[in-house]
Structures are given as C-alpha cells and as structure tokens.
Design a protein around this motif. Structure first.
Motif, PDB file in Angstrom:
ATOM      1  N   ALA A 279       0.839  -1.197   0.000  1.00 49.57           N
ATOM      2  CA  ALA A 279       0.000   0.000   0.000  1.00 49.57           C
ATOM      3  C   ALA A 279       0.880   1.256   0.000  1.00 49.57           C
ATOM      4  CB  ALA A 279      -0.905  -0.010   1.221  1.00 49.57           C
ATOM      5  N   LEU A 280       1.939   1.244   0.850  1.00 48.10           N
ATOM      6  CA  LEU A 280       2.849   2.391   0.929  1.00 48.10           C
ATOM      7  C   LEU A 280       3.477   2.662  -0.434  1.00 48.10           C
ATOM      8  CD1 LEU A 280       4.707   1.966   4.346  1.00 48.10           C
ATOM      9  CD2 LEU A 280       3.264   3.882   3.622  1.00 48.10           C
ATOM     10  N   ASN A 281       3.867   1.589  -1.135  1.00 47.92           N
ATOM     11  CA  ASN A 281       4.433   1.717  -2.476  1.00 47.92           C
ATOM     12  C   ASN A 281       3.488   2.454  -3.405  1.00 47.92           C
ATOM     13  OD1 ASN A 281       7.004   0.933  -3.098  1.00 47.92           O
ATOM     14  ND2 ASN A 281       6.522  -1.272  -3.077  1.00 47.92           N
ATOM     15  N   GLY A 282       2.181   2.043  -3.328  1.00 48.14           N
ATOM     16  CA  GLY A 282       1.149   2.672  -4.151  1.00 48.14           C
ATOM     17  C   GLY A 282       1.070   4.166  -3.874  1.00 48.14           C
ATOM     18  N   TYR A 283       1.063   4.520  -2.553  1.00 50.45           N
ATOM     19  CA  TYR A 283       0.961   5.951  -2.198  1.00 50.45           C
ATOM     20  C   TYR A 283       2.169   6.719  -2.718  1.00 50.45           C
ATOM     21  CZ  TYR A 283      -2.776   4.480   0.955  1.00 50.45           C
ATOM     22  OH  TYR A 283      -3.915   3.956   1.463  1.00 50.45           O
ATOM     23  N   MET A 284       3.355   6.099  -2.595  1.00 53.42           N
ATOM     24  CA  MET A 284       4.590   6.768  -3.043  1.00 53.42           C
ATOM     25  C   MET A 284       4.522   7.038  -4.539  1.00 53.42           C
ATOM     26  SD  MET A 284       7.082   6.388  -0.395  1.00 53.42           S
ATOM     27  CE  MET A 284       8.381   5.200  -0.321  1.00 53.42           C
ATOM     28  N   GLU A 285       3.960   6.080  -5.272  1.00 50.65           N
ATOM     29  CA  GLU A 285       3.845   6.247  -6.719  1.00 50.65           C
ATOM     30  C   GLU A 285       2.979   7.455  -7.042  1.00 50.65           C
ATOM     31  OE1 GLU A 285       2.575   2.999  -9.647  1.00 50.65           O
ATOM     32  OE2 GLU A 285       4.089   2.028  -8.319  1.00 50.65           O
ATOM     33  N   PRO A 294      -3.202  20.292  -2.513  1.00 50.81           N
ATOM     34  CA  PRO A 294      -2.779  20.147  -1.105  1.00 50.81           C
ATOM     35  C   PRO A 294      -3.682  19.219  -0.304  1.00 50.81           C
ATOM     36  CG  PRO A 294      -2.694  22.446  -1.770  1.00 50.81           C
ATOM     37  CD  PRO A 294      -3.276  21.724  -2.932  1.00 50.81           C
ATOM     38  N   ALA A 295      -4.989  19.262  -0.543  1.00 51.63           N
ATOM     39  CA  ALA A 295      -5.920  18.404   0.253  1.00 51.63           C
ATOM     40  C   ALA A 295      -5.660  16.922  -0.021  1.00 51.63           C
ATOM     41  CB  ALA A 295      -7.367  18.755  -0.103  1.00 51.63           C
ATOM     42  N   GLU A 296      -5.519  16.599  -1.345  1.00 55.69           N
ATOM     43  CA  GLU A 296      -5.256  15.197  -1.701  1.00 55.69           C
ATOM     44  C   GLU A 296      -3.916  14.754  -1.120  1.00 55.69           C
ATOM     45  OE1 GLU A 296      -7.423  14.545  -6.017  1.00 55.69           O
ATOM     46  OE2 GLU A 296      -5.507  15.625  -5.936  1.00 55.69           O
ATOM     47  N   PHE A 297      -2.941  15.626  -1.204  1.00 52.68           N
ATOM     48  CA  PHE A 297      -1.609  15.354  -0.686  1.00 52.68           C
ATOM     49  C   PHE A 297      -1.687  14.967   0.801  1.00 52.68           C
ATOM     50  CE2 PHE A 297       2.470  16.564   1.140  1.00 52.68           C
ATOM     51  CZ  PHE A 297       3.358  15.954   0.257  1.00 52.68           C
ATOM     52  N   LYS A 298      -2.450  15.786   1.535  1.00 56.59           N
ATOM     53  CA  LYS A 298      -2.593  15.557   2.970  1.00 56.59           C
ATOM     54  C   LYS A 298      -3.248  14.192   3.257  1.00 56.59           C
ATOM     55  CE  LYS A 298      -3.869  18.323   6.903  1.00 56.59           C
ATOM     56  NZ  LYS A 298      -4.868  19.260   7.394  1.00 56.59           N
ATOM     57  N   ILE A 301      -0.813  11.386   2.630  1.00 58.93           N
ATOM     58  CA  ILE A 301       0.170  11.298   3.725  1.00 58.93           C
ATOM     59  C   ILE A 301      -0.463  10.625   4.952  1.00 58.93           C
ATOM     60  CG2 ILE A 301       1.504  12.673   5.413  1.00 58.93           C
ATOM     61  CD1 ILE A 301       2.834  12.545   2.692  1.00 58.93           C
ATOM     62  N   ALA A 302      -1.742  11.010   5.203  1.00 55.56           N
ATOM     63  CA  ALA A 302      -2.434  10.412   6.364  1.00 55.56           C
ATOM     64  C   ALA A 302      -2.580   8.906   6.187  1.00 55.56           C
ATOM     65  CB  ALA A 302      -3.816  11.058   6.530  1.00 55.56           C
ATOM     66  N   ARG A 303      -2.963   8.514   4.949  1.00 62.07           N
ATOM     67  CA  ARG A 303      -3.116   7.077   4.674  1.00 62.07           C
ATOM     68  C   ARG A 303      -1.796   6.338   4.857  1.00 62.07           C
ATOM     69  NH1 ARG A 303      -7.263   5.762  -0.003  1.00 62.07           N
ATOM     70  NH2 ARG A 303      -8.798   7.417   0.367  1.00 62.07           N
ATOM     71  N   ALA A 304      -0.713   6.946   4.328  1.00 60.27           N
ATOM     72  CA  ALA A 304       0.616   6.325   4.442  1.00 60.27           C
ATOM     73  C   ALA A 304       0.965   6.142   5.917  1.00 60.27           C
ATOM     74  CB  ALA A 304       1.663   7.163   3.729  1.00 60.27           C
ATOM     75  N   GLY A 305       0.580   7.169   6.712  1.00 60.30           N
ATOM     76  CA  GLY A 305       0.834   7.089   8.156  1.00 60.30           C
ATOM     77  C   GLY A 305       0.122   5.880   8.766  1.00 60.30           C
ATOM     78  N   ARG A 306      -1.138   5.667   8.307  1.00 62.39           N
ATOM     79  CA  ARG A 306      -1.907   4.530   8.868  1.00 62.39           C
ATOM     80  C   ARG A 306      -1.256   3.194   8.518  1.00 62.39           C
ATOM     81  NH1 ARG A 306      -6.658   7.604   7.743  1.00 62.39           N
ATOM     82  NH2 ARG A 306      -7.005   6.551   5.782  1.00 62.39           N
ATOM     83  N   GLU A 340     -13.024   1.728   5.551  1.00 68.79           N
ATOM     84  CA  GLU A 340     -11.636   2.188   5.625  1.00 68.79           C
ATOM     85  C   GLU A 340     -10.664   1.129   5.073  1.00 68.79           C
ATOM     86  OE1 GLU A 340      -9.235   3.100   9.435  1.00 68.79           O
ATOM     87  OE2 GLU A 340     -11.139   4.214   9.567  1.00 68.79           O
ATOM     88  N   THR A 341     -10.898  -0.110   5.449  1.00 73.55           N
ATOM     89  CA  THR A 341     -10.024  -1.198   5.011  1.00 73.55           C
ATOM     90  C   THR A 341     -10.099  -1.384   3.500  1.00 73.55           C
ATOM     91  OG1 THR A 341     -10.535  -2.274   7.108  1.00 73.55           O
ATOM     92  CG2 THR A 341      -9.376  -3.605   5.489  1.00 73.55           C
ATOM     93  N   ILE A 342     -11.328  -1.356   2.985  1.00 71.10           N
ATOM     94  CA  ILE A 342     -11.507  -1.548   1.532  1.00 71.10           C
ATOM     95  C   ILE A 342     -10.799  -0.411   0.781  1.00 71.10           C
ATOM     96  CG2 ILE A 342     -13.224  -1.511  -0.325  1.00 71.10           C
ATOM     97  CD1 ILE A 342     -15.147  -2.866   1.799  1.00 71.10           C
ATOM     98  N   ASP A 343     -10.943   0.779   1.335  1.00 69.45           N
ATOM     99  CA  ASP A 343     -10.327   1.958   0.729  1.00 69.45           C
ATOM    100  C   ASP A 343      -8.809   1.805   0.681  1.00 69.45           C
ATOM    101  OD1 ASP A 343     -10.759   4.324  -0.459  1.00 69.45           O
ATOM    102  OD2 ASP A 343     -10.370   5.508   1.380  1.00 69.45           O
ATOM    103  N   ALA A 344      -8.240   1.313   1.794  1.00 70.48           N
ATOM    104  CA  ALA A 344      -6.783   1.168   1.867  1.00 70.48           C
ATOM    105  C   ALA A 344      -6.301   0.095   0.898  1.00 70.48           C
ATOM    106  CB  ALA A 344      -6.371   0.783   3.287  1.00 70.48           C
ATOM    107  N   LEU A 345      -7.095  -0.942   0.709  1.00 71.62           N
ATOM    108  CA  LEU A 345      -6.671  -2.054  -0.156  1.00 71.62           C
ATOM    109  C   LEU A 345      -6.816  -1.717  -1.635  1.00 71.62           C
ATOM    110  CD1 LEU A 345      -8.230  -5.112   1.736  1.00 71.62           C
ATOM    111  CD2 LEU A 345      -5.807  -4.538   1.557  1.00 71.62           C
ATOM    112  N   SER A 346      -7.731  -0.785  -1.937  1.00 79.42           N
ATOM    113  CA  SER A 346      -8.082  -0.544  -3.336  1.00 79.42           C
ATOM    114  C   SER A 346      -6.889  -0.132  -4.200  1.00 79.42           C
ATOM    115  CB  SER A 346      -9.192   0.496  -3.426  1.00 79.42           C
ATOM    116  OG  SER A 346      -8.724   1.694  -2.845  1.00 79.42           O
ATOM    117  N   VAL A 347      -5.840   0.390  -3.570  1.00 79.26           N
ATOM    118  CA  VAL A 347      -4.686   0.827  -4.364  1.00 79.26           C
ATOM    119  C   VAL A 347      -3.759  -0.357  -4.709  1.00 79.26           C
ATOM    120  CG1 VAL A 347      -4.669   3.194  -3.519  1.00 79.26           C
ATOM    121  CG2 VAL A 347      -3.411   1.428  -2.259  1.00 79.26           C
ATOM    122  N   ARG A 348      -4.012  -1.519  -4.099  1.00 87.12           N
ATOM    123  CA  ARG A 348      -3.149  -2.678  -4.369  1.00 87.12           C
ATOM    124  C   ARG A 348      -3.394  -3.221  -5.775  1.00 87.12           C
ATOM    125  NH1 ARG A 348      -1.452  -6.400   0.084  1.00 87.12           N
ATOM    126  NH2 ARG A 348      -1.699  -7.955  -1.558  1.00 87.12           N
ATOM    127  N   GLY A 349      -2.350  -3.814  -6.335  1.00 84.39           N
ATOM    128  CA  GLY A 349      -2.457  -4.410  -7.665  1.00 84.39           C
ATOM    129  C   GLY A 349      -3.513  -5.504  -7.721  1.00 84.39           C
TER     130      GLY A 349
END
Ligand SMILES: Nc1ncnc2c1ncn2[C@@H]1O[C@H](COP(=O)(O)OP(=O)(O)OP(=O)(O)O)[C@@H](O)[C@H]1O
Ligand SMILES: [Mg+2]
Length: 503
Positions: A279-285, A294-298, A301-306, A340-349
């Motif tokens: 997931a972190l890889n996805g956010y970094m991409e 700025p809002a999306e950026f924030k 970053i919050a998601r990456a923190g989680r 929240e969980t589904i949202d976090a997973l959605s960026v995975r391949g």
C-alpha cells in the motif's frame, strides 16, 4: 469362567457315577438271575428224585403189586416232607389224595422225561415264586402230582441279594473314587493349571507358562499353549521395541517440523508486513507523480501514516504471539472499519478491476482491538481478490448483519438476521460476510484452509498464515470465522458477539 470349570468337572464325575452304577447294577441283576436259576434247577432235581422213587415203587420188577406201591409212594412223600400229594390210576381215579392241589395252572418251567414242573407266583423281575407243582406219569399206576414249597430257596435268595447289594455299593464307591482320582489327575488338574496360566498371561504376566506334565491331549494342548505364549511374548516385545522407535522418530520429526515452522513463521512475518508495504508503495507512486492538490496530498500522507502504523502493529502482534499481552478492547464500528479497510486495499495491484460492493446493515458496535480486526478483514479481502485473479468477472460483496443465536448453543442455528430484538436466552452477534466470485475452495482443501501454513498459492505469494492468524484473533474476541462454498465462489463469515445478551 469359574462356572464353566465346575461344569466340566461336574459333567465328567456325573458321567462316571452314572456309568458305574448302571454297569454294576446290570452285573448284579444278571448274577441274581443266574443264582435263582441254579437254585430252581436244584429244586427240580429234588422233584426228579422223588418222581424216580415213586416210579420205582410201581416197578413190576420190585414185585410188590399196586397196593404195596401206593403205600411205598406215600412213605416217600412223607420222607421228602411233601404234604400235598396226589396219586391217580391210569383211568384217573384217585389212589392217594393228601392235602390239596393249587387252583390254576401256574407257569411251566420244566418239561422233560414225562415230568412237568409249574411255578406259582414270582416272575422275571420279582424272582422265584412261592411254590411249584410237579406232575409226572408213573408207569404201572397212572399219574403223580405234588407241591414243593420254595420258602427255603427264597430265604437263601434273600441273603444272596443282600450280599450282592453290599458288594455293588462297595464296588461302586471304589470305582468312582479311582475314576475321579485319575480323571482329576489326568484332565481336571491340568486343565485348571492351563486356565490359571491363560488368566495370568491375560493379566499381563507374559512370562507365565502352564506347568502341565501329563501324556494326553491336555498335555499336548498345554505344549501348544506354551509355545503360543512364547510367540505372543516375542511379538509383544518386538511391538514394544517398534513402538519405542516410533516414539523416538516422532519426537525427532516434531523437532524438525518445529524448526521448519519457525522458519515459516519468519516468512509469515515478512508477508504480513508485505501487505501494508504494498500500500505504501502505491501511495509513493501517486505522490511521485506530483499532480496532487494540497488536500489530496494531505490525505495520501495520512493514509501512508496509517499503513506505517499497521506495520508497527503487525510487528507487535507477532511479538505478542511470543509474549502475549492483552491490548485493551475498545468499541469498534464495523461498517466504518470495513469502508476504511476496503479503501486502503483498493490501491493494491490485486484489486485492479475488482468491483467491491458494500451492503451496510444496522449493527451495534463490537468490543475489540480495531487494528487486529482490520488485519482480519484485510486478509479475507485479499484472499477474495487473489481467488479471482485472471478471471473476467471480479466482484466482492461485503455485507454486515445483526443476528441472534441461542445463548446455550454458542454457535447454534441462525435465528434471524433482523430486527435487533433480543429474546430470552439469546445472544447478539454482528456478522460480516465477504463473498467473492472466485475459483472457490476445492472440497478436499476445505477442512485445512484454517491450518497454519496451508496454502495453495505459489511460493512467495502465500504463506498460509492469513486465515490461521485471523481465526485466532476472532476467537480471542469470542467470535468465529466460518466458510461455505457459494455458487461461483466462496463466502467467509466473521461473527462477533455484540455483548447483548438476555439470560
Ligand atoms: N476466498 C477464497 N477463495 C478460494 N480459496 C480461498 C479463499 N480464501 C482462502 N482460500 C484458500 O485458503 C488457503 C489459505 O488461506 P490463507 O489466507 O490462510 O493463506 P494464503 O492466502 O494462501 O497465504 P497468506 O494469507 O499467508 O498470504 C489459500 O491458499 C486458498 O487456497
Ligand atoms: Mg491469505
């Protein structure tokens, strides 16, 4: 067993007694008959003598004439102690008629030389009769008839019978005593010893043998029994040896499999951390593309923190497996957590092209460690996504329900999905169902999917820890994970107690 032993003893001794008594009885009876017969023959020879003398009295050679003959015959009868005596002329007219003749014919027992003897009373079973009547022709006179008493003979027979009875009793006692003694020595005692050894061996004394030294079938039975016991002892000893070897081998196997398990657990830790790292890889991409306001950026970053927190929490979880320390449970809103969980997973391949739909039901909060529940749902969702890999239709349906179940049957039959009304003796459960349209679980695998390290996935992709860890987390909350095959896929259900209960 005891009764059976007495049975054979009783039967054999009864056999000996019956046979001895029957044999001796028969011999005694035959002897009595023989003695009776010779006594009668003696009596008949007496009668023959008397008839002979009477006949001689009328012999013309004697030269005495008829009157002299009659007198002489009377004297002979008197001399022989005969009181019932009759002499008749050839025309049947009586010459002498002393005493009286018995009425009836009697039983013919002798007929020779012109003399007949008839018996009165007695018979085959009752023995000699009371008296006998003799009738004989007398040349020169006519016929002589007289009665011979048998009292004397009967008296003699009485003592013969007494003697024979005594003899039979002593004989029977001696024969029975010897019979029982030999029977006991040659059959009963050896059988008893055999039985005792068999019991002793059955009771675990494998070294015991039957000490039977008789030269008959029981002896050879004992020999066979002993060699059987010998073999049994050998077999049991070798079985014990094999058992010991097996136990040692099993211990070795356990040691080596524990080592393997430790290795795989390490791999498992790496895997669990792999999910949030993905997931972190996805956010970094996304961040590296740099086209975010700025809002999306924030938000990213919050998601990456989680996700970083998740890595931290997973590492702690595994530490907890080694050194369990309960984290305090807090109220969790399942619908929010799932979103929240589904949202976090959605960026995975894995999730590209997967259509995830959520049907949120009305469920009360559950008391649990939120991070752990997230881990469970992630595992289930990733499994679902991976099961649909390469398929045309990829759909996951996540739904939440409230259900009541009988309190005494912890996971009894489902009562109702809604409404949230509790009846007496029921307990409330929040259900999360995750259904996919994937390949499903092969029937042969169904019993093993919750086992640690069971995986059907290629090396590097799955370690088979997901469901095992998830189940232990849910069980710790007092709930359960169940699975069933549904048309075109699989459905996993997580049931968590809501704490509502009516006794
Ligand atoms: N939704 C599903 N559809 C079909 N099979 C599944 C599903 N979920 C689990 N399985 C089967 O159960 C096995 C065990 O699952 P589990 O999550 O414990 O391990 P894994 O997914 O193989 O590896 P890991 O989760 O450790 O990466 C899987 O390998 C797969 O065969
Ligand atoms: Mg898995």
């Amino acid at each position: 067993m005891k009764r059976k032993g007495q049975g054979i003893r009783f039967q054999l001794i009864a056999g000996i007694v019956i046979m001895t008594i029957a044999g001796i009885g028969l011999v005694g009876f035959m002897s009595i008959k023989i003695v009776e017969r010779s006594a009668l023959l003696w009596k008949i020879s007496q009668a023959e003598d008397t008839v002979g003398f009477v006949r001689a009295s009328f012999n013309p050679a004697a030269g005495g004439g008829q009157a002299w003959g009659v007198r002489f015959a009377e004297a002979i009868a008197k001399e022989a102690g005969i009181s019932d005596f009759r002499l008749s002329a050839p025309d049947g007219s009586p010459l002498v008629a002393a005493g009286r003749m018995p009425s009836g014919m009697g039983e013919l027992i002798y007929d020779a030389g012109g003399m007949e003897a008839y018996m009165y009373g007695g018979g085959f079973m009752t023995g000699i009769g009371d008296f006998m009547r003799v009738s004989a022709s007398v040349p020169g006179a006519g016929r002589v008839e007289f009665v011979l008493g048998l009292d004397e003979v009967n008296e003699d027979m009485g003592s013969v019978r007494k003697f024979l009875a005594l003899y039979a009793i002593i004989d029977s006692i001696v024969i029975i005593a010897f019979g029982v003694y030999f029977l006991s020595r040659s059959i009963l005692q050896p059988l008893k010893k055999l039985e005792e050894s068999a019991k002793s061996i059955a009771g675990g004394k494998l070294f015991d043998r039957a000490d039977v030294a008789v030269d008959n079938e029981v002896g050879s039975l004992a020999t066979s029994f002993n060699s059987m016991a010998e073999r049994l002892e050998d077999e049991i000893k070798s079985l014990e040896r094999v058992n010991l070897e097996l136990t040692t081998m099993q211990e070795e196997l356990l040691r080596s499999s524990t080592l393997a398990a430790v290795g795989r657990l390490a791999a498992g830790i790496a895997h669990e951390i792999g999910n949030p790292l993905g997931a972190l890889n996805g956010y970094m991409e996304i961040l590296s593309k740099g086209s975010l306001d700025p809002a999306e950026f924030k938000d990213i970053i919050a998601r990456a923190g989680r996700e970083t927190d998740r890595i931290d929490s997973i590492v702690r979880d595994f530490l907890e497996v080694a050194r369990p320390a309960r984290k305090a449970a807090s109220p969790v809103d399942l619908n929010a957590l799932l979103a929240e969980t589904i949202d976090a997973l959605s960026v995975r391949g894995d999730f590209s092209g997967v259509d995830v739909s959520v049907l949120s039901g009305e469920v009360p909060q559950v008391m649990a460690d939120e991070g752990k529940l997230r881990q469970v749902f992630s595992n289930l969702l990733i499994n679902a996504a991976q099961a649909m890999e390469g398929m045309e239709k990829k759909a996951i349906t996540v739904s939440t329900h409230f259900e009541t179940r009988p309190a005494q049957l912890k996971f009894g039959r489902r009562k109702s999905d809604q409404p949230m009304e509790m009846k007496h003796g029921e307990r409330g459960y929040a259900l999360v169902r995750i259904k996919d349209t994937g390949a499903g679980v092969a029937p042969l695998d169904a019993a093993r999917i919750f086992d640690p390290f069971f995986t059907t996935k290629e090396v590097g992709k799955g370690t088979g820890l997901g469901l095992f860890v998830s189940q232990s987390i849910i069980k710790a909350c007092g709930g359960e994970i169940t699975f069933r095959s549904v048309e075109g896929g699989a459905e996993f259900t997580v049931a968590l107690p809501t704490g509502e209960e009516r006794a």
